[in-house]
Design a protein around this motif. Structure first.
Motif, PDB file in Angstrom:
ATOM      1  N   GLY A 102      27.188  67.669  -6.356  1.00 29.14           N
ATOM      2  CA  GLY A 102      26.725  67.575  -4.966  1.00 29.14           C
ATOM      3  C   GLY A 102      25.272  67.998  -4.835  1.00 29.14           C
ATOM      4  N   ARG A 103      24.937  69.101  -5.494  1.00 31.71           N
ATOM      5  CA  ARG A 103      23.558  69.577  -5.425  1.00 31.71           C
ATOM      6  C   ARG A 103      22.612  68.594  -6.105  1.00 31.71           C
ATOM      7  NH1 ARG A 103      21.123  75.532  -7.136  1.00 31.71           N
ATOM      8  NH2 ARG A 103      19.099  75.169  -6.153  1.00 31.71           N
ATOM      9  N   ARG A 104      23.083  67.988  -7.206  1.00 32.47           N
ATOM     10  CA  ARG A 104      22.232  67.043  -7.942  1.00 32.47           C
ATOM     11  C   ARG A 104      21.876  65.841  -7.051  1.00 32.47           C
ATOM     12  NH1 ARG A 104      18.803  64.842  -9.324  1.00 32.47           N
ATOM     13  NH2 ARG A 104      18.169  63.909 -11.305  1.00 32.47           N
ATOM     14  N   ILE A 105      22.860  65.411  -6.238  1.00 32.46           N
ATOM     15  CA  ILE A 105      22.614  64.289  -5.326  1.00 32.46           C
ATOM     16  C   ILE A 105      21.509  64.678  -4.340  1.00 32.46           C
ATOM     17  CG2 ILE A 105      23.630  62.971  -3.398  1.00 32.46           C
ATOM     18  CD1 ILE A 105      26.345  63.149  -4.957  1.00 32.46           C
ATOM     19  N   SER A 106      21.638  65.878  -3.766  1.00 35.91           N
ATOM     20  CA  SER A 106      20.635  66.298  -2.779  1.00 35.91           C
ATOM     21  C   SER A 106      19.278  66.555  -3.424  1.00 35.91           C
ATOM     22  CB  SER A 106      21.116  67.539  -2.031  1.00 35.91           C
ATOM     23  OG  SER A 106      22.045  67.127  -1.056  1.00 35.91           O
ATOM     24  N   ARG A 107      19.288  66.986  -4.690  1.00 29.53           N
ATOM     25  CA  ARG A 107      18.010  67.173  -5.400  1.00 29.53           C
ATOM     26  C   ARG A 107      17.304  65.816  -5.528  1.00 29.53           C
ATOM     27  NH1 ARG A 107      16.482  71.124  -9.327  1.00 29.53           N
ATOM     28  NH2 ARG A 107      17.299  72.576  -7.821  1.00 29.53           N
ATOM     29  N   GLU A 108      18.088  64.783  -5.817  1.00 29.12           N
ATOM     30  CA  GLU A 108      17.526  63.430  -5.959  1.00 29.12           C
ATOM     31  C   GLU A 108      16.953  62.961  -4.611  1.00 29.12           C
ATOM     32  OE1 GLU A 108      17.247  62.077  -8.864  1.00 29.12           O
ATOM     33  OE2 GLU A 108      17.342  59.898  -8.755  1.00 29.12           O
ATOM     34  N   LEU A 167      32.548  62.543   4.482  1.00 34.08           N
ATOM     35  CA  LEU A 167      33.875  62.657   5.077  1.00 34.08           C
ATOM     36  C   LEU A 167      34.524  63.949   4.552  1.00 34.08           C
ATOM     37  CD1 LEU A 167      35.757  60.581   6.729  1.00 34.08           C
ATOM     38  CD2 LEU A 167      36.897  60.260   4.553  1.00 34.08           C
ATOM     39  N   GLY A 168      35.232  64.672   5.423  1.00 37.06           N
ATOM     40  CA  GLY A 168      35.808  65.970   5.034  1.00 37.06           C
ATOM     41  C   GLY A 168      37.028  65.848   4.145  1.00 37.06           C
ATOM     42  N   SER A 169      36.796  65.620   2.870  1.00 35.82           N
ATOM     43  CA  SER A 169      37.874  65.453   1.889  1.00 35.82           C
ATOM     44  C   SER A 169      37.230  65.369   0.498  1.00 35.82           C
ATOM     45  CB  SER A 169      38.613  64.139   2.210  1.00 35.82           C
ATOM     46  OG  SER A 169      39.699  63.928   1.344  1.00 35.82           O
ATOM     47  N   HIS A 170      38.070  65.292  -0.553  1.00 33.48           N
ATOM     48  CA  HIS A 170      37.640  64.936  -1.915  1.00 33.48           C
ATOM     49  C   HIS A 170      36.652  65.925  -2.531  1.00 33.48           C
ATOM     50  CE1 HIS A 170      36.009  62.070  -5.021  1.00 33.48           C
ATOM     51  NE2 HIS A 170      37.255  61.683  -5.061  1.00 33.48           N
ATOM     52  N   THR A 171      35.340  65.672  -2.408  1.00 32.04           N
ATOM     53  CA  THR A 171      34.315  66.527  -3.020  1.00 32.04           C
ATOM     54  C   THR A 171      33.323  67.018  -1.960  1.00 32.04           C
ATOM     55  OG1 THR A 171      33.288  64.408  -3.586  1.00 32.04           O
ATOM     56  CG2 THR A 171      34.318  65.603  -5.378  1.00 32.04           C
ATOM     57  N   ALA A 172      33.779  66.981  -0.695  1.00 34.95           N
ATOM     58  CA  ALA A 172      32.850  67.308   0.404  1.00 34.95           C
ATOM     59  C   ALA A 172      32.313  68.734   0.296  1.00 34.95           C
ATOM     60  CB  ALA A 172      33.544  67.096   1.741  1.00 34.95           C
ATOM     61  N   LEU A 173      33.142  69.656  -0.210  1.00 42.31           N
ATOM     62  CA  LEU A 173      32.681  71.055  -0.262  1.00 42.31           C
ATOM     63  C   LEU A 173      31.381  71.192  -1.048  1.00 42.31           C
ATOM     64  CD1 LEU A 173      35.723  73.445  -0.861  1.00 42.31           C
ATOM     65  CD2 LEU A 173      34.130  73.441   1.072  1.00 42.31           C
ATOM     66  N   HIS A 174      31.344  70.656  -2.256  1.00 40.99           N
ATOM     67  CA  HIS A 174      30.107  70.876  -3.030  1.00 40.99           C
ATOM     68  C   HIS A 174      29.017  69.873  -2.695  1.00 40.99           C
ATOM     69  CE1 HIS A 174      30.661  68.029  -6.507  1.00 40.99           C
ATOM     70  NE2 HIS A 174      31.934  68.247  -6.296  1.00 40.99           N
ATOM     71  N   ILE A 175      29.391  68.730  -2.117  1.00 50.82           N
ATOM     72  CA  ILE A 175      28.345  67.813  -1.623  1.00 50.82           C
ATOM     73  C   ILE A 175      27.557  68.538  -0.525  1.00 50.82           C
ATOM     74  CG2 ILE A 175      27.919  65.705  -0.271  1.00 50.82           C
ATOM     75  CD1 ILE A 175      30.297  64.408  -1.765  1.00 50.82           C
ATOM     76  N   LEU A 176      28.282  69.180   0.384  1.00 46.16           N
ATOM     77  CA  LEU A 176      27.625  69.833   1.529  1.00 46.16           C
ATOM     78  C   LEU A 176      26.954  71.137   1.103  1.00 46.16           C
ATOM     79  CD1 LEU A 176      30.385  69.170   4.220  1.00 46.16           C
ATOM     80  CD2 LEU A 176      28.287  67.878   3.841  1.00 46.16           C
ATOM     81  N   ARG A 177      27.637  71.897   0.264  1.00 47.81           N
ATOM     82  CA  ARG A 177      27.052  73.158  -0.222  1.00 47.81           C
ATOM     83  C   ARG A 177      25.750  72.860  -0.983  1.00 47.81           C
ATOM     84  NH1 ARG A 177      25.241  77.522   0.090  1.00 47.81           N
ATOM     85  NH2 ARG A 177      25.489  79.143  -1.479  1.00 47.81           N
ATOM     86  N   GLY A 178      25.820  71.835  -1.825  1.00 51.96           N
ATOM     87  CA  GLY A 178      24.648  71.456  -2.612  1.00 51.96           C
ATOM     88  C   GLY A 178      23.509  71.002  -1.714  1.00 51.96           C
ATOM     89  N   ALA A 179      23.848  70.318  -0.629  1.00 55.81           N
ATOM     90  CA  ALA A 179      22.817  69.856   0.310  1.00 55.81           C
ATOM     91  C   ALA A 179      22.136  71.062   0.958  1.00 55.81           C
ATOM     92  CB  ALA A 179      23.444  68.959   1.370  1.00 55.81           C
ATOM     93  N   LYS A 180      22.927  72.060   1.303  1.00 52.50           N
ATOM     94  CA  LYS A 180      22.329  73.247   1.918  1.00 52.50           C
ATOM     95  C   LYS A 180      21.448  73.984   0.903  1.00 52.50           C
ATOM     96  CE  LYS A 180      24.629  75.590   5.241  1.00 52.50           C
ATOM     97  NZ  LYS A 180      24.063  75.085   6.502  1.00 52.50           N
TER      98      LYS A 180
END
Ligand code: AMP
Length: 363
Positions: free
Chosen positions: A342-348, A26-39
């Motif tokens: 965020g990146r750590r989540i996507s790494r997992e 959802l576009g709020s809170h910590t979305a910036l680094h969740i999405l950046r980390g995913a990319k």
């Protein structure tokens, strides 16, 4: 209504094209680094946004897809869920996602795979459950007063629904408690029901550390990824007023988070930091299997005796992780590369795909 069926989620995940997973939030809170980390980890990304709220995700170029909704709570609408599933989406829950979607909806009707353990979210949301989990983990919490008559030293009084510190107050005796309650009631700030449900706890005089952990279910290991300290109105404003003017101004402190500072803790406290994280993870496995998968946060005060006292936890990514979008002192020590939460989540998620274990880290 029944709960989201774990088997259904597993089936959806099984059918996903693993070479084309989208990380969504959802576009709020910590979305910036969740999405950046995913990319950074090579995923496509999607953000669910109210019209007008997409600006940061567009301007920072972190989202490949935008799903627009009338209101944030519409993220649970069937049509939005369909869109997410059609993108092979794994949704990363954060504080605003849970607040807007509603915990009941997340538990009962959001049939999209989510990162982590969706059942643990309720353990953060309900104060009694949160306290049970923390205390049974052997973690030191502020002492709780069952009756206001028992107040014998400085306490903090918290009200349901007032999380975020608005309307909290400090007092040191039963008389002062009554005075403050009467004043707040006369201003229409409190109802009798609020007063009956007041939570009274020891006021911990200390310094604030919000410790951001990541539990990797794949490695069965707890990592400390970063720490922040809260910048709160108007308590941090009040301390900028000299004592005499403070007395005259007669302002009541409130504790509404308006920002976060990155911080590091005294190194000799780190064994206790890891111990708290390890113990909580073990207890969560028992109380709400499969446990605290992914990010969680312990909000602490360190007192004069160098005790770490935990007054709150987040059982998902916490807003304070925004202080280390490019990595923290601790994530650098651990990974030697810029590693946000965020990146750590996507790494997992990436590792789980490689090991064919996506079902272990999603619900
Ligand atoms: P909370 O809504 O529980 O996150 O609390 C909001 C703020 O109130 C925290 O960030 C702390 O600054 C402060 N606070 C909460 N509990 C205590 C406590 N027991 N003693 C002292 N300060 C507290």
């Amino acid at each position: 209504m029944g709960k989201v069926n774990k088997e259904d989620i597993k089936e959806i995940i099984d059918k996903y094209d693993k070479s084309n997973i989208t990380i969504a939030t959802l576009g709020s809170h910590t979305a910036l680094h969740i999405l950046r980390g995913a990319k950074q980890e090579g995923f496509r990304t999607a953000v669910v946004c109210e019209k007008g709220k997409e600006v940061p995700y567009e301007r920072f170029g972190v989202a490949d897809e935008f799903i627009f909704v009338e209101e944030y709570k519409n993220i649970v609408d069937e049509e939005v869920q369909d869109k997410l599933r059609s993108m092979n989406a794994i949704v990363v829950p954060h504080g605003s996602f849970v607040a807007y979607a509603g915990l009941d909806n997340v538990e009962d009707k959001f049939n999209v795979p989510m990162f982590g353990n969706r059942d643990v979210l309720r353990w953060e949301a309900e104060r009694d459950k949160e306290r049970k989990m923390l205390l049974e983990s052997g973690i030191r919490m502020p002492m709780k007063y069952e009756n206001p008559e028992d107040i014998d030293k400085a306490v903090m009084v918290k009200f349901p629904g007032a999380r975020g510190g608005q309307g909290y107050f400090i007092c040191s005796s039963y008389d002062e408690f009554n005075e403050k309650i009467d004043e707040m009631k006369s201003r229409g700030w409190l109802t009798d029901e609020d007063v009956a449900n007041a939570h009274i706890e020891e006021y911990v005089c200390g310094t604030n550390y919000c410790i951001h952990y990541f539990y990797s279910a794949l490695k069965d290991e707890v990592e400390v990824l970063g720490m922040d300290s809260r910048y709160e109105t108007n308590i941090d404003g009040i301390v900028r007023i000299p004592a005499q003017e403070q007395m005259e101004a007669n302002l009541s402190p409130s504790y509404v988070v308006s920002g976060n500072h990155p911080v590091v803790i005294r190194e000799s406290l780190l064994p206790q930091v890891f111990k708290n994280g390890d113990q909580l993870v073990e207890k969560a496995k028992e109380l709400v299997a499969p446990g605290m998968n992914g990010p969680f946060c312990l909000q602490c005060l360190v007192n004069d005796d160098r005790e770490i006292v935990v007054f709150e936890m987040s059982a998902r990514i916490d807003g304070g992780t925004n202080t280390f979008m490019n990595g923290s002192a601790y994530s650098y020590i651990q990974f030697g590369e810029p590693m946000s939460m965020g990146r750590r989540i996507s790494r997992e998620i990436k590792n789980a795909i490689k090991e064919d274990k996506l079902d272990v880290i999603t619900t």
